[in-house]
Write an enzyme that holds these catalytic residues in place. Structure first.
Site, mmCIF file in Angstrom:
data_model
loop_
_atom_site.group_PDB
_atom_site.id
_atom_site.type_symbol
_atom_site.label_atom_id
_atom_site.label_comp_id
_atom_site.label_asym_id
_atom_site.label_seq_id
_atom_site.Cartn_x
_atom_site.Cartn_y
_atom_site.Cartn_z
ATOM 1 N N HIS A 88 0.828 -1.203 0.000
ATOM 2 C CA HIS A 88 0.000 0.000 0.000
ATOM 3 C C HIS A 88 0.862 1.252 0.000
ATOM 4 O O HIS A 88 2.038 1.218 0.366
ATOM 5 C CB HIS A 88 -0.910 0.021 1.233
ATOM 6 C CG HIS A 88 -0.148 0.121 2.517
ATOM 7 N ND1 HIS A 88 0.399 -0.970 3.155
ATOM 8 C CD2 HIS A 88 0.175 1.197 3.292
ATOM 9 C CE1 HIS A 88 1.014 -0.590 4.250
ATOM 10 N NE2 HIS A 88 0.902 0.735 4.366
ATOM 11 N N LEU A 89 0.259 2.335 -0.417
ATOM 12 C CA LEU A 89 0.864 3.667 -0.379
ATOM 13 C C LEU A 89 0.148 4.452 0.716
ATOM 14 O O LEU A 89 -1.029 4.778 0.597
ATOM 15 C CB LEU A 89 0.693 4.351 -1.740
ATOM 16 C CG LEU A 89 0.951 5.847 -1.850
ATOM 17 C CD1 LEU A 89 2.362 6.202 -1.431
ATOM 18 C CD2 LEU A 89 0.703 6.328 -3.277
ATOM 19 N N TYR A 107 3.890 13.132 7.771
ATOM 20 C CA TYR A 107 5.244 13.646 7.922
ATOM 21 C C TYR A 107 5.416 14.984 7.212
ATOM 22 O O TYR A 107 4.874 15.195 6.130
ATOM 23 C CB TYR A 107 6.249 12.637 7.347
ATOM 24 C CG TYR A 107 6.115 11.262 7.943
ATOM 25 C CD1 TYR A 107 6.719 10.943 9.146
ATOM 26 C CD2 TYR A 107 5.354 10.281 7.302
ATOM 27 C CE1 TYR A 107 6.592 9.673 9.703
ATOM 28 C CE2 TYR A 107 5.225 9.011 7.851
ATOM 29 C CZ TYR A 107 5.841 8.715 9.046
ATOM 30 O OH TYR A 107 5.697 7.464 9.596
ATOM 31 N N SER A 113 7.608 11.707 1.739
ATOM 32 C CA SER A 113 8.290 10.845 0.774
ATOM 33 C C SER A 113 7.345 9.693 0.469
ATOM 34 O O SER A 113 7.338 8.673 1.169
ATOM 35 C CB SER A 113 9.611 10.332 1.366
ATOM 36 O OG SER A 113 10.256 9.468 0.463
ATOM 37 N N PHE A 114 6.545 9.846 -0.556
ATOM 38 C CA PHE A 114 5.541 8.844 -0.882
ATOM 39 C C PHE A 114 6.222 7.584 -1.427
ATOM 40 O O PHE A 114 7.080 7.661 -2.314
ATOM 41 C CB PHE A 114 4.544 9.394 -1.895
ATOM 42 C CG PHE A 114 3.751 10.552 -1.371
ATOM 43 C CD1 PHE A 114 2.782 10.378 -0.402
ATOM 44 C CD2 PHE A 114 3.987 11.842 -1.849
ATOM 45 C CE1 PHE A 114 2.054 11.447 0.090
ATOM 46 C CE2 PHE A 114 3.261 12.918 -1.369
ATOM 47 C CZ PHE A 114 2.292 12.721 -0.399
ATOM 48 N N HIS A 115 5.827 6.439 -0.901
ATOM 49 C CA HIS A 115 6.474 5.190 -1.302
ATOM 50 C C HIS A 115 5.580 4.000 -0.962
ATOM 51 O O HIS A 115 4.629 4.115 -0.189
ATOM 52 C CB HIS A 115 7.823 5.039 -0.598
ATOM 53 C CG HIS A 115 7.712 4.973 0.892
ATOM 54 N ND1 HIS A 115 7.664 6.099 1.683
ATOM 55 C CD2 HIS A 115 7.624 3.909 1.749
ATOM 56 C CE1 HIS A 115 7.563 5.747 2.946
ATOM 57 N NE2 HIS A 115 7.532 4.428 3.015
#
Length: 259
Positions: free
Chosen positions: A113-114, A196, A200-202
Protein backbone atom coordinates in the site's frame (compact mmCIF):
# COMPACT_ATOMS: atom_id res chain seq x y z
CA UNK A 1 -21.75 1.11 15.86
CA UNK A 2 -21.39 3.37 18.85
CA UNK A 3 -22.86 0.79 21.20
CA UNK A 4 -21.31 -2.38 19.82
CA UNK A 5 -19.12 -4.24 22.30
CA UNK A 6 -17.58 -7.68 22.10
CA UNK A 7 -16.87 -9.87 25.11
CA UNK A 8 -14.59 -12.86 24.89
CA UNK A 9 -16.62 -14.56 27.60
CA UNK A 10 -19.85 -14.56 25.57
CA UNK A 11 -21.24 -18.08 25.15
CA UNK A 12 -24.93 -17.47 24.57
CA UNK A 13 -25.12 -20.19 21.93
CA UNK A 14 -24.19 -22.77 24.58
CA UNK A 15 -26.55 -21.40 27.23
CA UNK A 16 -29.79 -21.36 25.21
CA UNK A 17 -32.66 -22.54 27.41
CA UNK A 18 -30.58 -22.84 30.56
CA UNK A 19 -31.93 -19.65 32.05
CA UNK A 20 -35.56 -20.84 32.20
CA UNK A 21 -37.29 -21.60 35.53
CA UNK A 22 -36.71 -25.05 37.09
CA UNK A 23 -39.34 -26.81 39.25
CA UNK A 24 -39.07 -29.92 41.39
CA UNK A 25 -40.10 -31.65 44.57
CA UNK A 26 -39.29 -30.33 48.02
CA UNK A 27 -36.51 -32.90 48.44
CA UNK A 28 -35.01 -32.52 44.99
CA UNK A 29 -31.58 -30.80 44.85
CA UNK A 30 -31.60 -27.06 44.26
CA UNK A 31 -30.80 -26.12 40.68
CA UNK A 32 -27.63 -24.17 39.91
CA UNK A 33 -28.56 -20.51 39.83
CA UNK A 34 -27.30 -18.06 37.21
CA UNK A 35 -24.76 -15.59 38.61
CA UNK A 36 -26.09 -12.18 39.57
CA UNK A 37 -25.66 -9.21 37.24
CA UNK A 38 -23.06 -7.78 39.64
CA UNK A 39 -21.05 -11.00 39.40
CA UNK A 40 -21.30 -11.01 35.58
CA UNK A 41 -19.94 -7.48 35.43
CA UNK A 42 -17.01 -8.53 37.60
CA UNK A 43 -16.30 -11.45 35.27
CA UNK A 44 -16.42 -9.20 32.17
CA UNK A 45 -14.16 -6.62 33.80
CA UNK A 46 -11.62 -9.30 34.65
CA UNK A 47 -11.76 -10.67 31.10
CA UNK A 48 -11.20 -7.18 29.64
CA UNK A 49 -8.00 -6.81 31.65
CA UNK A 50 -6.40 -9.99 30.29
CA UNK A 51 -3.12 -9.01 28.59
CA UNK A 52 -2.60 -9.65 24.88
CA UNK A 53 0.31 -11.92 23.97
CA UNK A 54 2.74 -9.65 22.09
CA UNK A 55 5.67 -12.07 22.00
CA UNK A 56 7.84 -10.92 19.03
CA UNK A 57 8.87 -14.53 18.44
CA UNK A 58 5.31 -15.20 17.25
CA UNK A 59 5.37 -12.28 14.79
CA UNK A 60 8.67 -12.84 12.90
CA UNK A 61 10.47 -10.76 15.53
CA UNK A 62 8.33 -7.66 14.94
CA UNK A 63 7.63 -5.32 17.84
CA UNK A 64 4.40 -3.35 18.20
CA UNK A 65 4.67 0.40 17.67
CA UNK A 66 1.59 0.78 19.88
CA UNK A 67 0.80 -1.19 23.02
CA UNK A 68 -2.40 -3.19 22.59
CA UNK A 69 -5.36 -1.76 24.45
CA UNK A 70 -8.93 -3.03 24.25
CA UNK A 71 -11.19 -0.62 22.36
CA UNK A 72 -8.24 1.12 20.64
CA UNK A 73 -7.83 0.39 16.92
CA UNK A 74 -4.59 0.81 14.92
CA UNK A 75 -5.52 2.51 11.64
CA UNK A 76 -4.24 4.19 8.48
CA UNK A 77 -5.51 5.55 5.13
CA UNK A 78 -3.87 4.23 1.98
CA UNK A 79 -3.90 3.45 -1.74
CA UNK A 80 -4.09 -0.30 -2.36
CA UNK A 81 -1.18 -1.88 -4.31
CA UNK A 82 -1.99 -5.56 -3.79
CA UNK A 83 -3.12 -6.01 -7.41
CA UNK A 84 0.16 -4.73 -8.90
CA UNK A 85 1.45 -8.16 -9.92
CA UNK A 86 4.94 -7.08 -11.17
CA UNK A 87 5.78 -6.16 -7.57
CA UNK A 88 5.52 -9.86 -6.67
CA UNK A 89 8.27 -10.69 -9.18
CA UNK A 90 10.37 -7.78 -7.93
CA UNK A 91 10.03 -8.97 -4.34
CA UNK A 92 11.25 -12.46 -5.19
CA UNK A 93 14.23 -11.27 -7.28
CA UNK A 94 15.38 -8.99 -4.46
CA UNK A 95 14.86 -11.63 -1.75
CA UNK A 96 17.07 -14.04 -3.71
CA UNK A 97 19.79 -11.44 -4.32
CA UNK A 98 19.90 -10.20 -0.71
CA UNK A 99 20.08 -13.76 0.60
CA UNK A 100 22.92 -14.69 -1.76
CA UNK A 101 25.06 -11.53 -1.55
CA UNK A 102 24.31 -10.21 1.95
CA UNK A 103 23.12 -13.31 3.82
CA UNK A 104 20.22 -11.05 4.76
CA UNK A 105 16.71 -12.41 5.24
CA UNK A 106 14.13 -10.11 3.66
CA UNK A 107 10.41 -10.64 4.23
CA UNK A 108 7.54 -9.70 1.96
CA UNK A 109 5.24 -6.90 3.08
CA UNK A 110 1.87 -8.65 3.15
CA UNK A 111 -0.42 -5.71 2.46
CA UNK A 112 1.18 -3.60 -0.29
CA UNK A 113 0.00 0.00 0.00
CA UNK A 114 0.86 3.67 -0.38
CA UNK A 115 0.23 5.40 2.96
CA UNK A 116 -1.55 8.76 3.07
CA UNK A 117 -1.55 9.01 6.88
CA UNK A 118 0.71 7.85 9.64
CA UNK A 119 -0.46 4.77 11.48
CA UNK A 120 -2.62 6.02 14.33
CA UNK A 121 -4.93 4.67 17.01
CA UNK A 122 -8.58 5.59 17.39
CA UNK A 123 -11.19 4.57 19.94
CA UNK A 124 -13.94 2.27 18.77
CA UNK A 125 -16.77 4.68 19.56
CA UNK A 126 -15.18 7.36 17.32
CA UNK A 127 -14.84 5.22 14.19
CA UNK A 128 -18.24 5.90 12.59
CA UNK A 129 -17.93 9.67 12.81
CA UNK A 130 -14.27 9.57 11.74
CA UNK A 131 -15.12 7.53 8.63
CA UNK A 132 -17.78 10.05 7.63
CA UNK A 133 -15.30 12.90 8.12
CA UNK A 134 -12.88 11.23 5.73
CA UNK A 135 -15.64 10.52 3.22
CA UNK A 136 -16.63 14.19 3.20
CA UNK A 137 -13.02 15.38 3.01
CA UNK A 138 -12.13 13.34 -0.11
CA UNK A 139 -15.52 13.36 -1.86
CA UNK A 140 -14.55 16.01 -4.42
CA UNK A 141 -11.21 14.54 -5.49
CA UNK A 142 -10.77 13.20 -9.02
CA UNK A 143 -9.12 9.95 -10.00
CA UNK A 144 -5.44 10.11 -10.94
CA UNK A 145 -2.45 7.98 -11.93
CA UNK A 146 0.59 7.25 -9.77
CA UNK A 147 3.95 6.44 -11.37
CA UNK A 148 6.87 4.70 -9.62
CA UNK A 149 10.38 6.14 -9.66
CA UNK A 150 13.10 4.01 -8.03
CA UNK A 151 13.93 2.00 -4.91
CA UNK A 152 14.69 3.54 -1.51
CA UNK A 153 15.54 2.37 2.01
CA UNK A 154 13.61 3.45 5.11
CA UNK A 155 14.08 2.69 8.80
CA UNK A 156 11.16 3.06 11.20
CA UNK A 157 11.28 5.57 14.05
CA UNK A 158 11.91 2.83 16.63
CA UNK A 159 14.91 1.49 14.63
CA UNK A 160 13.39 -1.98 14.87
CA UNK A 161 12.81 -2.61 11.16
CA UNK A 162 14.30 -1.63 7.81
CA UNK A 163 12.13 -1.40 4.69
CA UNK A 164 12.91 -1.51 1.00
CA UNK A 165 10.35 0.53 -0.91
CA UNK A 166 9.36 1.71 -4.36
CA UNK A 167 9.39 5.49 -4.35
CA UNK A 168 6.67 7.43 -6.15
CA UNK A 169 7.70 9.73 -8.98
CA UNK A 170 7.47 13.45 -8.18
CA UNK A 171 5.18 13.99 -11.18
CA UNK A 172 2.50 12.16 -9.14
CA UNK A 173 2.97 14.22 -5.98
CA UNK A 174 0.39 16.96 -6.56
CA UNK A 175 -2.83 14.90 -6.07
CA UNK A 176 -1.19 12.94 -3.26
CA UNK A 177 -0.18 16.15 -1.46
CA UNK A 178 -3.71 17.53 -1.81
CA UNK A 179 -5.23 14.35 -0.40
CA UNK A 180 -2.80 14.33 2.52
CA UNK A 181 -3.67 17.96 3.30
CA UNK A 182 -7.37 17.06 3.37
CA UNK A 183 -6.74 13.98 5.54
CA UNK A 184 -4.54 15.99 7.91
CA UNK A 185 -7.57 18.18 8.57
CA UNK A 186 -9.52 15.12 9.71
CA UNK A 187 -6.62 14.01 11.88
CA UNK A 188 -6.36 17.38 13.61
CA UNK A 189 -10.08 17.34 14.40
CA UNK A 190 -9.54 14.14 16.40
CA UNK A 191 -6.15 15.26 17.77
CA UNK A 192 -4.37 12.52 15.84
CA UNK A 193 -0.86 12.78 14.33
CA UNK A 194 -0.66 14.41 10.90
CA UNK A 195 1.49 13.10 8.05
CA UNK A 196 5.24 13.65 7.92
CA UNK A 197 6.43 17.19 7.20
CA UNK A 198 9.02 15.88 4.74
CA UNK A 199 6.73 13.74 2.62
CA UNK A 200 8.29 10.84 0.77
CA UNK A 201 5.54 8.84 -0.88
CA UNK A 202 6.47 5.19 -1.30
CA UNK A 203 5.25 1.59 -1.29
CA UNK A 204 7.19 -0.66 1.09
CA UNK A 205 7.69 -4.08 -0.48
CA UNK A 206 10.19 -5.86 1.80
CA UNK A 207 11.37 -5.63 5.42
CA UNK A 208 13.98 -7.01 7.76
CA UNK A 209 14.67 -6.69 11.47
CA UNK A 210 16.86 -3.94 12.93
CA UNK A 211 18.59 -1.04 11.20
CA UNK A 212 20.16 -2.59 8.09
CA UNK A 213 20.48 0.63 6.07
CA UNK A 214 24.27 0.49 5.65
CA UNK A 215 24.25 -3.13 4.52
CA UNK A 216 21.41 -2.65 2.03
CA UNK A 217 22.78 0.58 0.57
CA UNK A 218 25.78 -1.42 -0.66
CA UNK A 219 23.66 -3.27 -3.22
CA UNK A 220 20.99 -0.61 -3.82
CA UNK A 221 22.29 0.27 -7.32
CA UNK A 222 22.01 -3.39 -8.35
CA UNK A 223 18.51 -3.60 -6.88
CA UNK A 224 17.54 -0.51 -8.85
CA UNK A 225 18.67 -2.27 -12.01
CA UNK A 226 16.28 -5.12 -11.18
CA UNK A 227 13.49 -2.62 -10.64
CA UNK A 228 14.19 -0.77 -13.91
CA UNK A 229 14.23 -4.01 -15.90
CA UNK A 230 10.84 -5.09 -14.56
CA UNK A 231 9.39 -1.59 -14.97
CA UNK A 232 10.39 -1.47 -18.63
CA UNK A 233 8.56 -4.74 -19.27
CA UNK A 234 5.53 -4.06 -17.06
CA UNK A 235 5.16 -0.30 -17.50
CA UNK A 236 1.37 -0.25 -17.80
CA UNK A 237 0.76 -2.58 -14.86
CA UNK A 238 3.05 -0.66 -12.50
CA UNK A 239 1.43 2.71 -13.18
CA UNK A 240 -1.55 2.64 -10.82
CA UNK A 241 -4.86 4.32 -11.59
CA UNK A 242 -6.17 5.50 -8.21
CA UNK A 243 -9.96 5.21 -8.20
CA UNK A 244 -10.52 4.93 -4.45
CA UNK A 245 -8.84 5.26 -1.08
CA UNK A 246 -9.00 2.76 1.76
CA UNK A 247 -9.04 2.94 5.55
CA UNK A 248 -7.86 -0.04 7.59
CA UNK A 249 -9.18 0.27 11.12
CA UNK A 250 -8.26 -2.73 13.21
CA UNK A 251 -9.84 -5.66 11.35
CA UNK A 252 -12.33 -3.46 9.50
CA UNK A 253 -11.93 -1.89 6.05
CA UNK A 254 -13.64 1.15 4.51
CA UNK A 255 -13.54 2.44 0.90
CA UNK A 256 -13.80 6.01 -0.39
CA UNK A 257 -14.47 6.39 -4.11
CA UNK A 258 -12.96 9.24 -6.13
CA UNK A 259 -14.90 10.96 -8.91
Amino acid sequence: MHNIQQYSGDSSSEDDGQGSAVTGSKDSPKPDLLPTSKKLLQIEAATAEEPVDDDPAKHQGRVRSFAHERGIWASYVYVDYNDVEPLNDLQQHIIDKASKELSLELNRVDNLHLSLTKTFVIRHHNITAFVENIRNAVSGFKRFTVLPSNLAIYVNEEQTRTFLAVKIDETSFRPLEQLVDALDGCMREYKLPVFYQERSFHVSILWTLGNQRDKMEGILPELDELFNAIYEEEYCDMNVNVKRLHLKCGNKFYDFGLV
